[in-house]
Design an enzyme around this catalytic site. Structure first.
Site, PDB file in Angstrom:
ATOM      1  N   GLU A 158       7.732  64.293  18.205  1.00 54.52           N
ATOM      2  CA  GLU A 158       7.428  65.651  18.849  1.00 54.52           C
ATOM      3  C   GLU A 158       6.429  65.704  20.235  1.00 54.52           C
ATOM      4  OE1 GLU A 158       6.042  68.823  16.237  1.00 54.52           O
ATOM      5  OE2 GLU A 158       8.038  68.810  15.046  1.00 54.52           O
ATOM      6  N   GLU A 358      12.701  66.295  10.301  1.00 56.84           N
ATOM      7  CA  GLU A 358      11.988  67.271   9.591  1.00 56.84           C
ATOM      8  C   GLU A 358      12.628  68.535   9.543  1.00 56.84           C
ATOM      9  OE1 GLU A 358       8.000  67.894  11.034  1.00 56.84           O
ATOM     10  OE2 GLU A 358       7.583  65.726  11.554  1.00 56.84           O
TER      11      GLU A 358
HETATM   12  C1  BG6 Z   1       5.917  69.269  12.923  1.00 59.03           C
HETATM   13  C2  BG6 Z   1       4.992  68.034  12.720  1.00 59.03           C
HETATM   14  O1  BG6 Z   1       5.397  69.727  14.123  1.00 59.03           O
HETATM   15  O2  BG6 Z   1       5.929  70.082  11.753  1.00 59.03           O
HETATM   16  C3  BG6 Z   1       4.389  67.720  11.500  1.00 59.03           C
HETATM   17  O3  BG6 Z   1       5.683  66.782  13.059  1.00 59.03           O
HETATM   18  C4  BG6 Z   1       3.813  69.169  11.000  1.00 59.03           C
HETATM   19  O4  BG6 Z   1       3.359  66.779  11.501  1.00 59.03           O
HETATM   20  C5  BG6 Z   1       5.035  70.020  10.646  1.00 59.03           C
HETATM   21  O5  BG6 Z   1       3.066  69.057   9.858  1.00 59.03           O
HETATM   22  C6  BG6 Z   1       4.717  71.553  10.187  1.00 59.03           C
HETATM   23  O6  BG6 Z   1       3.632  71.994  10.961  1.00 59.03           O
HETATM   24  P1  BG6 Z   1       2.373  72.362  10.462  1.00 59.03           P
HETATM   25  O7  BG6 Z   1       1.580  72.714  11.541  1.00 59.03           O
HETATM   26  O8  BG6 Z   1       2.703  73.762   9.386  1.00 59.03           O
HETATM   27  O9  BG6 Z   1       1.771  71.459   9.436  1.00 59.03           O
END
Ligand code: BG6
Length: 457
Positions: A158, A358
């Protein structure tokens, strides 16, 4: 494409999972010294994966995974940015070897929101050329050590977020204008570093593949007003295509270039850098997708000066999307269709294989009589998997799915109440307890979903 080739996985990242933040020679990372508000979990213990790795990999095996998307902690492997910490490499070696023993492909990311603080102190972090060299050295060391054992590498997680958040990249700047200029230079420097790493991998381990992970921004226009449609197109270009075009073909889109030049934000990129940027292409693209955005053309008086830097742009104004279901931790809404559209958009522009690295739903899960019932997460994951199935049936080459996250992790910026895991980690923001693992209903559901396979609906 038959189901055997499909990779069923789950994701974590080092600083959000491991803890042991100064153990076995690990150096301080940018994320270890950021300002965490009182009462919110930090990286010191996180999910204590450093001490639970064996049971965590055992849980992956029982789940039926054939890929595990993890990240290496840069500051564990290179504590001062330049010298190798053998114990750091040894930790990942144990994980990789155990995964391989269990038939699970380890898919490591080199840079996931965390870097040695020493590189910020010595080289001005990603603003300095020294950090580009340090990243390439770190990448070389990893490629050499794990040659033949890692089939696919990820360069940067990201870039959009990593380059914009001072708490992650470690560069704090009180002048908002300068901070914005810095962000675009950081993006450019990361792109150069990423390409140099790709070039190195092709020399060291030509069989291995490499690609970026993009936080795809699927942006809907608020209305059919052509100005809103243009705003949506601009938003995608500014936040998604700009960085991915660089990763793939080594050039920025024209609109991005003209906008940055008009506003005095265009980064320094030398002729030699330009050659480097065009010298190599990734083998695949990793997609991170949680929710889409909606925008309209900026209304008179729209003040964008206080927004997160990647939204700080007069070409679009982010608005709420009334069509999507929302929840406490998913305020932008949930929309499986956005993933389907994202797959199509990315494929049509780049014609590269894709893996979903993800995708997940955050919730403050409750333990009831030792069990965690999370039907909301099951519904979310099921609906997104269905969209991947549909895309594959139509021929889009999506070769894997890794929900975020395998087990509960400390959130990138919101502590431990915000949980995404298939496995519950028994700790709170203020009390790490023993970090005991308890599979949630979604774990058992995913286990069955994997067994059923994608083509058997
Ligand atoms: C993504 C990242 O942006 O989303 C992760 O690659 C992150 O590291 C995930 O944890 C969820 O976002 P957050 O801010 O809810 O932890």
């Amino acid at each position: 494409m038959n189901n055997k080739q499909f990779l069923w996985g789950a994701s974590t990242s080092a600083f959000q999972a491991e803890g042991a933040y100064l153990e076995d020679g690990k150096g301080l990372a940018t994320v270890d010294i950021r300002n965490v508000p009182a009462g919110i979990a930090d990286t010191k213990i996180a999910s204590d994966h450093y001490h639970h790795w064996e049971e965590d990999i055992q849980a992956m095996k029982e789940l039926g995974l054939n890929v595990y998307r993890l990240s290496f902690s840069w500051s564990r492997i290179m504590p001062d940015g330049w010298h190798v910490n053998e114990k750091g490499l040894a930790f990942y070696e144990k994980i990789i070897d155990r995964c391989l023993e269990y038939g699970i492909e380890p898919l490591p990311t080199l840079y996931h929101f965390e870097m040695p603080q020493a590189l910020v102190d010595q080289h001005n972090g990603w603003l300095g050329r020294g950090t580009i060299d340090a990243y390439v050295k770190y990448a070389q060391i990893c490629f050499e050590r794990f040659q033949g054992r890692i089939r696919r590498w990820v360069t940067i997680n990201e870039q959009l977020i990593a380059g914009a958040a001072p708490d992650l990249h470690g560069l704090h700047c009180s002048d908002a204008e300068q901070a914005l200029k810095n962000m675009y230079q950081i993006y450019a420097n990361m792109s150069i570093a990423e390409k140099k790493a790709m070039i190195e991998l092709k020399k060291i381990d030509p069989q291995a593949q490499i690609g970026p992970v993009c936080a795809i921004q699927i942006v809907y226009p608020d209305s059919s007003d052509p100005e809103d449609v243009k705003a949506a197109m601009d938003a995608e270009e500014m936040m998604m295509y700009s960085l991915l075009d660089m990763s793939v073909s080594g050039r920025y889109p024209l609109k991005y270039t003209s906008y940055l030049k008009e506003y005095g934000l265009y980064p320094e990129i030398s002729e030699e850098d330009r050659k480097t940027l065009k010298a190599v292409r990734p083998d695949f693209i990793g997609i991170n997708y949680y929710f889409p955005l909606a925008v309209r053309h900026p209304q008179p008086g729209y003040d964008y000066s206080k927004l997160p830097p990647f939204w700080r742009c007069p070409l679009f104004e982010v608005v709420e999307n009334p069509h999507l279901e929302k929840s406490e931790w998913m305020p932008n809404g949930m929309d499986p269709e956005g993933l389907y559209l994202g797959i199509r958009k990315i494929y049509d522009r780049y014609h590269l294989p894709m893996i979903i690295t993800e995708n997940g739903m955050a919730y403050s899960d409750l333990v009831e009589e030792g069990k965690i019932h999370d039907p909301y997460r099951i519904a979310y994951l099921d609906a997104h998997i269905e969209k991947i199935r549909q895309a594959r049936l139509e021929g889009y080459p999506v070769f894997g799915y890794c929900p975020w996250s395998l087990f509960d992790l400390v959130s990138s910026h919101q502590g431990f109440a915000k949980r995404y895991g298939l496995i519950y980690v028994d700790r709170t923001d203020t009390d790490p307890k023993q970090c005991r693992r308890i599979p949630k209903d979604s774990y058992y559901w995913y286990q069955k979903r994997i067994k059923r396979g994608l083509e058997n609906d």
